[in-house]
Design an enzyme around this catalytic site. Structure first.
Site, PDB file in Angstrom:
ATOM      1  N   ASN A 202       0.843  -1.192   0.000  1.00 60.87           N
ATOM      2  CA  ASN A 202       0.000   0.000   0.000  1.00 60.87           C
ATOM      3  C   ASN A 202       0.879   1.243   0.000  1.00 60.87           C
ATOM      4  OD1 ASN A 202       0.601  -0.804   2.754  1.00 60.87           O
ATOM      5  ND2 ASN A 202      -0.929   0.643   3.489  1.00 60.87           N
TER       6      ASN A 202
ATOM      7  N   CYS B 299      -3.962   0.723  -2.747  1.00 55.02           N
ATOM      8  CA  CYS B 299      -3.863  -0.489  -1.936  1.00 55.02           C
ATOM      9  C   CYS B 299      -2.815  -1.442  -2.500  1.00 55.02           C
ATOM     10  CB  CYS B 299      -5.207  -1.198  -1.899  1.00 55.02           C
ATOM     11  SG  CYS B 299      -6.529  -0.245  -1.142  1.00 55.02           S
TER      12      CYS B 299
ATOM     13  N   GLU C 267      -3.078  -4.625  -3.071  1.00 55.58           N
ATOM     14  CA  GLU C 267      -3.645  -5.532  -4.053  1.00 55.58           C
ATOM     15  C   GLU C 267      -3.670  -4.893  -5.441  1.00 55.58           C
ATOM     16  OE1 GLU C 267      -4.706  -4.627  -1.023  1.00 55.58           O
ATOM     17  OE2 GLU C 267      -6.379  -5.897  -0.400  1.00 55.58           O
TER      18      GLU C 267
ATOM     19  N   CYS D  37     -10.396  -4.351   0.162  1.00 63.39           N
ATOM     20  CA  CYS D  37     -11.485  -3.374   0.117  1.00 63.39           C
ATOM     21  C   CYS D  37     -12.353  -3.614  -1.120  1.00 63.39           C
ATOM     22  CB  CYS D  37     -10.925  -1.945   0.119  1.00 63.39           C
ATOM     23  SG  CYS D  37     -10.210  -1.423  -1.459  1.00 63.39           S
TER      24      CYS D  37
END
Length: 139
Positions: free
Chosen positions: A45, A56, A58, A93
């Site tokens: 992140n 983020c 991911e 998220c």
């Protein structure tokens, strides 16, 4: 996937936390994304003082892979938690789940939430994003 393969992927995600830039939330996240051909893309992140410009772990991993021409994925490991605290199961998220949905089959793509190489949970994208909207909805 063998246990050693999973351990390697979790270790990569744990290592990626070290590169996290989280001066505001102090919530450090690392991710390791595995493509269908076995390549691994790391992400962390990256926060920003304007908050909205943050990214983020991911999505960092996905964008890194896509920018290198890879668009077919098997699984992602996510590790996260507050600095100095034990890791927790850091679920992606909603925006990250939607990015995953753009490139991954919801029924087969695995999302692994790991606190260590021995302590993890495995979900499919469909489990974490039921009744999702994807590219096929626009055809």
């Amino acid at each position: 996937m063998t246990e050693n393969d999973l351990k390697t992927l979790i270790e990569k995600a744990l290592d990626m936390r070290n590169f996290s830039y989280a001066p505001y939330s102090h919530f450090r996240v690392g991710a390791a994304l595995q493509s269908s051909d076995g390549r691994i893309f790391g992400g962390c992140n990256v926060e920003n003082s304007s908050y909205g410009a943050a990214n983020c772990a991911e999505r960092t991993a996905f964008f890194k892979a896509v920018s290198e021409g890879v668009k077919d994925f098997k699984r992602i490991v996510i590790t996260g938690g507050l600095e100095g605290e034990p890791l927790q199961y850091a679920s992606p998220c909603g925006i990250c789940r939607q990015v995953m949905r753009e490139f991954c089959d919801p029924d087969t793509f695995e999302i692994i939430l790991a606190r260590s190489t021995e302590d993890y949970k495995i979900y499919t994208l469909a489990q974490l994003l039921p009744e999702s909207f994807g590219p096929e909805n626009l055809l």
